[in-house]
Design a protein around this motif. Structure first.
Motif, mmCIF file in Angstrom:
data_model
loop_
_atom_site.group_PDB
_atom_site.id
_atom_site.type_symbol
_atom_site.label_atom_id
_atom_site.label_comp_id
_atom_site.label_asym_id
_atom_site.label_seq_id
_atom_site.Cartn_x
_atom_site.Cartn_y
_atom_site.Cartn_z
ATOM 1 N N HIS A 77 -28.454 61.874 -0.948
ATOM 2 C CA HIS A 77 -26.827 61.993 -0.212
ATOM 3 C C HIS A 77 -26.661 62.194 -1.350
ATOM 4 C CE1 HIS A 77 -27.421 59.881 3.771
ATOM 5 N NE2 HIS A 77 -28.749 59.062 2.626
ATOM 6 N N ALA A 78 -27.281 63.652 -2.159
ATOM 7 C CA ALA A 78 -25.846 64.059 -2.612
ATOM 8 C C ALA A 78 -24.658 64.565 -2.917
ATOM 9 C CB ALA A 78 -27.021 65.480 -2.893
ATOM 10 N N ASP A 79 -24.262 64.246 -1.309
ATOM 11 C CA ASP A 79 -22.756 64.409 -0.761
ATOM 12 C C ASP A 79 -22.240 63.073 -0.858
ATOM 13 O OD1 ASP A 79 -24.349 63.080 1.065
ATOM 14 O OD2 ASP A 79 -22.929 64.274 2.849
ATOM 15 N N ALA A 80 -22.643 62.067 -1.339
ATOM 16 C CA ALA A 80 -21.752 60.788 -1.347
ATOM 17 C C ALA A 80 -20.806 60.924 -2.711
ATOM 18 C CB ALA A 80 -22.568 59.867 -2.244
ATOM 19 N N GLU A 81 -19.842 60.183 -2.549
ATOM 20 C CA GLU A 81 -19.439 59.661 -3.680
ATOM 21 C C GLU A 81 -18.886 59.903 -4.953
ATOM 22 O OE1 GLU A 81 -13.779 60.213 -3.792
ATOM 23 O OE2 GLU A 81 -14.489 58.020 -3.175
ATOM 24 N N ALA A 82 -19.891 58.851 -5.091
ATOM 25 C CA ALA A 82 -20.325 58.623 -6.322
ATOM 26 C C ALA A 82 -21.426 57.963 -6.268
ATOM 27 C CB ALA A 82 -19.086 57.065 -6.639
ATOM 28 N N GLN A 83 -22.030 58.286 -7.264
ATOM 29 C CA GLN A 83 -23.686 57.709 -7.349
ATOM 30 C C GLN A 83 -23.994 57.128 -9.152
ATOM 31 O OE1 GLN A 83 -26.942 59.155 -6.227
ATOM 32 N NE2 GLN A 83 -25.707 60.787 -5.116
ATOM 33 N N LEU A 84 -24.693 55.800 -8.475
ATOM 34 C CA LEU A 84 -25.116 54.939 -9.946
ATOM 35 C C LEU A 84 -26.271 54.759 -10.188
ATOM 36 C CD1 LEU A 84 -23.134 51.590 -9.681
ATOM 37 C CD2 LEU A 84 -22.591 53.347 -10.762
ATOM 38 N N LEU A 85 -26.697 55.125 -12.005
ATOM 39 C CA LEU A 85 -27.913 55.364 -11.844
ATOM 40 C C LEU A 85 -27.673 53.810 -13.002
ATOM 41 C CD1 LEU A 85 -31.034 56.892 -12.678
ATOM 42 C CD2 LEU A 85 -29.811 57.824 -14.358
ATOM 43 N N ILE A 86 -28.596 53.328 -12.700
ATOM 44 C CA ILE A 86 -29.287 52.113 -13.900
ATOM 45 C C ILE A 86 -30.620 52.154 -13.644
ATOM 46 C CG2 ILE A 86 -28.888 50.122 -12.863
ATOM 47 C CD1 ILE A 86 -26.827 50.285 -11.001
ATOM 48 N N GLU A 87 -30.811 51.573 -15.088
ATOM 49 C CA GLU A 87 -32.376 51.320 -15.533
ATOM 50 C C GLU A 87 -31.466 49.800 -16.450
ATOM 51 O OE1 GLU A 87 -33.976 54.260 -18.690
ATOM 52 O OE2 GLU A 87 -33.467 52.166 -20.395
ATOM 53 N N VAL A 88 -33.143 48.508 -15.847
ATOM 54 C CA VAL A 88 -33.175 47.197 -16.059
ATOM 55 C C VAL A 88 -34.133 47.730 -17.175
ATOM 56 C CG1 VAL A 88 -33.898 45.342 -15.421
ATOM 57 C CG2 VAL A 88 -32.451 46.320 -14.371
ATOM 58 N N ASP A 89 -34.375 47.175 -18.555
ATOM 59 C CA ASP A 89 -35.748 46.950 -19.140
ATOM 60 C C ASP A 89 -35.942 45.202 -19.458
ATOM 61 O OD1 ASP A 89 -33.678 46.389 -21.310
ATOM 62 O OD2 ASP A 89 -34.758 48.110 -22.724
ATOM 63 N N GLY A 90 -37.084 45.235 -20.672
ATOM 64 C CA GLY A 90 -37.366 44.014 -20.646
ATOM 65 C C GLY A 90 -39.366 43.950 -20.651
ATOM 66 N N PHE A 91 -38.925 42.211 -21.616
ATOM 67 C CA PHE A 91 -40.366 42.127 -21.998
ATOM 68 C C PHE A 91 -41.438 41.191 -20.590
ATOM 69 C CE2 PHE A 91 -37.383 42.210 -25.282
ATOM 70 C CZ PHE A 91 -37.853 42.665 -26.472
ATOM 71 N N ASP A 92 -40.638 40.996 -19.913
ATOM 72 C CA ASP A 92 -41.428 40.668 -18.542
ATOM 73 C C ASP A 92 -41.139 40.861 -17.291
ATOM 74 O OD1 ASP A 92 -41.833 37.129 -17.487
ATOM 75 O OD2 ASP A 92 -40.920 38.668 -16.444
ATOM 76 N N LEU A 93 -42.491 41.916 -16.726
ATOM 77 C CA LEU A 93 -42.413 42.590 -15.987
ATOM 78 C C LEU A 93 -41.702 41.664 -14.285
ATOM 79 C CD1 LEU A 93 -43.086 45.097 -14.665
ATOM 80 C CD2 LEU A 93 -45.362 44.124 -13.700
ATOM 81 N N LEU A 153 -39.585 39.888 -14.110
ATOM 82 C CA LEU A 153 -37.819 39.744 -13.900
ATOM 83 C C LEU A 153 -37.402 41.299 -14.090
ATOM 84 C CD1 LEU A 153 -35.688 38.077 -14.867
ATOM 85 C CD2 LEU A 153 -35.260 38.415 -17.477
ATOM 86 N N VAL A 154 -38.057 41.720 -14.412
ATOM 87 C CA VAL A 154 -37.521 43.682 -14.487
ATOM 88 C C VAL A 154 -37.516 43.817 -13.331
ATOM 89 C CG1 VAL A 154 -37.595 45.688 -15.419
ATOM 90 C CG2 VAL A 154 -38.212 43.614 -16.830
ATOM 91 N N GLU A 155 -38.910 43.685 -12.540
ATOM 92 C CA GLU A 155 -38.621 44.129 -11.204
ATOM 93 C C GLU A 155 -37.489 43.324 -10.682
ATOM 94 O OE1 GLU A 155 -42.932 43.468 -9.698
ATOM 95 O OE2 GLU A 155 -43.188 45.544 -10.318
ATOM 96 N N ASN A 156 -37.473 41.794 -10.622
ATOM 97 C CA ASN A 156 -36.071 40.865 -9.746
ATOM 98 C C ASN A 156 -34.752 41.152 -9.602
ATOM 99 O OD1 ASN A 156 -38.902 39.413 -8.516
ATOM 100 N ND2 ASN A 156 -38.432 37.812 -10.140
ATOM 101 N N THR A 157 -34.939 42.118 -10.996
ATOM 102 C CA THR A 157 -33.475 42.062 -11.657
ATOM 103 C C THR A 157 -33.351 43.710 -10.796
ATOM 104 O OG1 THR A 157 -32.910 41.297 -13.812
ATOM 105 C CG2 THR A 157 -31.896 42.937 -13.258
ATOM 106 N N LEU A 158 -34.012 44.251 -10.537
ATOM 107 C CA LEU A 158 -33.547 45.649 -9.596
ATOM 108 C C LEU A 158 -33.694 45.270 -8.919
ATOM 109 C CD1 LEU A 158 -33.922 48.121 -11.413
ATOM 110 C CD2 LEU A 158 -36.164 49.066 -9.890
ATOM 111 N N LEU A 159 -34.447 44.219 -8.086
ATOM 112 C CA LEU A 159 -34.351 44.344 -6.616
ATOM 113 C C LEU A 159 -33.072 43.733 -6.378
ATOM 114 C CD1 LEU A 159 -36.019 44.211 -4.358
ATOM 115 C CD2 LEU A 159 -36.619 41.301 -4.671
ATOM 116 N N ALA A 160 -32.989 42.241 -7.497
ATOM 117 C CA ALA A 160 -30.904 42.119 -6.884
ATOM 118 C C ALA A 160 -29.826 43.267 -7.101
ATOM 119 C CB ALA A 160 -31.519 40.856 -8.412
ATOM 120 N N ILE A 161 -30.033 43.832 -7.867
ATOM 121 C CA ILE A 161 -29.210 44.879 -8.535
ATOM 122 C C ILE A 161 -29.197 45.612 -6.982
ATOM 123 C CG2 ILE A 161 -27.826 46.417 -9.329
ATOM 124 C CD1 ILE A 161 -29.523 45.392 -12.512
#
Lengths: 465, 465
Positions: free
Chosen positions: A275-291, A293-301
């Motif tokens: 969907h490169a034709d979408a009006e806007a794109q967000l690139l989101i990165e999540v980091d952390g010390f607990d895999l 939590l990182v995965e759950n946060t990514l999922l929640a976002i």
């Protein structure tokens, strides 16, 4: 005050301070020091000096002070507001040879380094010891830590980790008259006299020359995952950004690209995104010390984005996929600028007002008959607005540009924002500073400049007109 | 420069600015404003004014500037270095009536407030909206946000969340001559001119009077758990602290109490803790948005403590148990000071050097024939050293104290530390400032003071002698 020219006797004195090999007056030798990354501006200094030590910097400054010669300090020369341009000639003081990492302390989690160290070199050195220096300006492969301090450089990770100032514990600074002061300490808490450290950070080389830097470090978070999310409208994308932070998620990056930005970037990279034709794109990165939590946060976002009617959520869990997405984001700047002659603005507004800014920029550019492409750091409200000349005549460009920029900055300030988030005012943004600051506010800043640089020799006529 | 006395005509002018009810010259009315929490020091002003608005503060400052009258700003009067003491008489400017919370913005996560708001009142107001203002000085129930800004207040949570400066976006500041400047913006990133905000934060009311504050806020972490860990030796306790951070755990508090401190605190509270006879205790709090992660982190820290031969790890998962432990920690200050006439020092060193500092303080106090009890914020290296007079004669106390303090501060500075982490230099710590700062460094600070307060009227003779 009138500056004095650099005469042959001064050059000889500089040679005896820095060594013959590190003092240049020939035009080809000085060429690399005559410009930075700011548009196509070129100013030659009268002499380039490349001192190796703090003592040499002090000697250069004393000499310039005694002879009324302006001095322009320079780091990697990647600045985007012309802060390192020697607009009055004089001495160009390059810190490139002061590039040693002096200490990495894994117990106190701090590092001591010279200002000419390339930011990425420092990051990799501390990461090799399991530590992390978060600030990551786009030019990290060629900018210097000294330049980052001078401009208070930011980058994507500021959304979670703050900007350069948040990571600086202490500085060695050579004052315009050659005195050496050490600011700050190796401690997070410190109210032992005025906070000179934070006065020098972001002062764009106008108050002193930084010759040693002590940074805070933290333990390197081992896990990092990335999302690319396409939205049919900017409103949906930016509402998602506000809600991410409101719910307490702390992404380590939350980047925004409007359609035109990602399209030129993928064209340049020969890459594909959904969907490169979408009006806007967000690139989101999540980091952390607990895999988990990182995965759950990514999922929640990701779920939150779908609630805001995202067109597509692409998850990049593997470093290879992540690199592809980041390569596209990082290509935006260069790709957009390759289209045309350009002028880049570096506005910052509170997160919830980004959408008002974006729609406002569209209306203003339309009204003024100019073109702009935007991308940037939505997590901290810092949007880069690239105004492109395209096929406009020089006359139209010169006529219309200042009015358009002024209108954009007036909008930015009305939204509680500022005209520079991470590039600085330097040389090119000076005419617009009074949009953001009152004359009393400018006077207070000028009073500080006059107190610390009474002859006005250090990086003169930067920030203030 | 010679200060002028406050004459009756000046008092009348102040009354017409602030209203009769808010200008006091009678001794009983001025008594509460004649001292703060600093030892037993008392200085009466000539007049107390309690302005309500920024415009009134401007009028007071203009009037004082025209008449060469010194002005001492005062927040909650809980300072521990005498910063709010009107040592030259003159006008005492109390901000207590400027106590409105003007805005809490849940989308941009920021708040705007007047400086007289009590810190805890602000915290509770933002928490009622699901937001969090982390800095929590011990005096939060009676100190003001303006005072916190002036001193760059810290507290236990600085270990994770930083100090007051890290949460201040913008300030309205009335300059000594009455000009109003607005520093900063509502944005995390901002390089639009010098960072005046961070120059004013921690400047102890010597550069301007803060009349409005914009703070960053974050989402309130819903989970919080606490550990009390007893160790047979300080070495074990403080090695545990270093390792906690090295492994990437980020406790929201990591407090240290030596045996004598916890013993007087539990005696005062009538409380009991396991192994109160252990040489050192750590009180550790972990907060976060994910209960599993909070519990796992707490567990991991407990295990790490056992690896370092902790005598006992007490877990407090319930708010009631947590409150008991925190009540004991918070009682340390008052309990220690109730024993005897005292002098409190506020040293800060890099974390790994706390143990060297503690053993050094023991050796120095023994050598100088004085007594000290220590506790504080091990997570950020900030240790409060309470020197007690006990049964010493006044003569011995006055003879021995300065030498003991000097020796302690020389040790602190040799460890890369500073003589004040969160209490400021104010009035009482001025003699020791040259231990931490060179004469050039002091001169640079004095140049800034002279530039912004050329008549030297605002909180005169604080920080610098």
């Amino acid at each position: 005050m009138p500056y004095k020219p650099v005469d042959s006797e001064t050059v000889a004195a500089l040679r005896s301070v820095c060594g013959d090999a590190y003092v240049m007056t020939d035009r080809p030798g000085m060429e690399p020091f005559s410009h930075d990354y700011t548009e196509d501006l070129v100013f030659y200094p009268e002499v380039v000096v490349r001192p190796r030590t703090t003592a040499e910097v002090q000697a250069v400054m004393r000499l310039a002070y005694a002879r009324d010669i302006p001095v322009t300090p320079r780091g990697g020369g990647t600045g985007l507001s012309g802060g390192a341009l020697p607009i009055h000639g004089g001495i160009l003081l390059s810190i490139d040879r002061m590039n040693a990492i002096l200490e990495i302390d894994t117990e106190n989690m701090m590092g001591v380094l010279e200002p000419g160290v390339i930011t990425q070199v420092y990051q990799e050195a501390v990461e090799a010891q399991g530590l992390f220096y978060p600030p990551d300006p786009a030019s990290k492969g060629s900018c210097t830590m000294g330049g980052n301090v001078a401009e208070c450089a930011g980058g994507p990770r500021a959304a979670k980790y703050g900007v350069t100032r948040d990571w600086i514990y202490a500085l060695d600074v050579v004052m315009p008259d050659g005195r050496l002061v050490r600011t700050g300490s190796q401690c997070l808490k410190d109210v032992t006299g005025y906070n000179l450290t934070q006065l020098f950070v972001g002062s764009e080389g106008t108050l002193g020359v930084v010759t040693q830097i002590t940074t805070r470090l933290m333990t390197l978070p081992p896990f990092r995952q990335t999302l690319l999310i396409a939205f049919a409208t900017m409103e949906q994308a930016l509402a998602t950004v506000v809600e991410i932070f409101r719910r307490g998620y702390q992404p380590s990056a939350c980047e925004f690209m409007e359609r035109a930005a990602i399209q030129v970037a993928i064209a340049q990279k020969g890459a594909k995104v959904p969907h490169a034709d979408a009006e806007a794109q967000l690139l989101i990165e999540v980091d952390g010390f607990d895999l988990d939590l990182v995965e759950n946060t990514l999922l929640a976002i990701g779920e939150l984005a779908m609630e805001n009617e995202a067109v597509e959520v692409t998850v990049a869990q593997q470093p290879g996929q992540q690199k592809t997405l980041w390569d596209i984001r990082r290509a935006c700047g260069e790709a957009v600028k390759s289209i045309s002659i350009y002028k880049e603005e570096d506005a910052v507004v509170p997160r919830k007002h980004i959408v008002t800014l974006m729609r406002g920029v569209q209306a203003i550019t339309k009204e003024h008959g100019i073109t702009a492409i935007c991308y940037g750091h939505a997590g901290d409200g810092n949007i880069h607005i690239n105004i492109l000349k395209m096929d406009m005549t020089d006359h139209d460009w010169n006529e219309r540009l200042p009015g358009g920029i002024t209108a954009i900055f007036e909008l930015v300030v009305s939204l509680g924002g500022r005209i520079s988030g991470e590039h600085g005012i330097g040389y090119t943004q000076r005419p617009y500073l009074p949009i953001a600051l009152s004359s009393d506010e400018l006077d207070v800043m000028r009073q500080i400049k006059a107190a610390l640089d009474p002859k006005g020799l250090l990086n003169p006529d930067k920030i203030f007109i």
